[in-house]
Design an enzyme around this catalytic site. Sequence first.
Site, PDB file in Angstrom:
ATOM      1  N   GLY A  42       0.812  -1.218   0.000  1.00 38.91           N
ATOM      2  CA  GLY A  42       0.000   0.000   0.000  1.00 38.91           C
ATOM      3  C   GLY A  42       0.842   1.262   0.000  1.00 38.91           C
ATOM      4  N   CYS A  43       1.894   1.263   0.782  1.00 36.33           N
ATOM      5  CA  CYS A  43       2.758   2.442   0.885  1.00 36.33           C
ATOM      6  C   CYS A  43       3.513   2.689  -0.413  1.00 36.33           C
ATOM      7  CB  CYS A  43       3.719   2.291   2.067  1.00 36.33           C
ATOM      8  SG  CYS A  43       2.834   2.152   3.640  1.00 36.33           S
TER       9      CYS A  43
END
Length: 155
Positions: A42-43
């Site tokens: 996600g990051c």
Amino acid sequence: MAVGARLPDFDLEITGGGHVTNADLEGRRTVLYFYPKDDTPGCTTEACDFTNGLKDFEKLDAVVVGCSPNTTESHRKFIAKYKLKVRLLSDPEHKMMEAYGAWGEKVLYGRKSMGVIRSTVIISPDGKIAHHWAKVKAAGHADFVQAKLKELRAG
């Protein structure tokens, strides 16, 4: 993070060397996004989306800065691996994240823990909060931020 509030004070290390303070962010619009950990799915999606849209952010006279508890060394590796163009702040003691409401209790798969709450703040040129997303999803978030910047500039 109330709209119109002054930025909480901070002084953090930034990739590339040196420190950044809240006063350094005054003078232009700043997108300040908080994320949990370098080089996680996600990051990485979020950082790459901000990087891919960086020219559009610059056209809106905005800079993009990310912040996580990772070290500047971790940030350097993350930037190199994905050719990121955003600058990253290191907040290992969570002081800035706590002040910005980006550190607190989270629930993941039914388990409660303390950690980074993925969130974003737009800072106006006068050093005040122009908009705050308290919780965001990584994918597509950069597009929402650009749309809000356009709206704020028009208003």
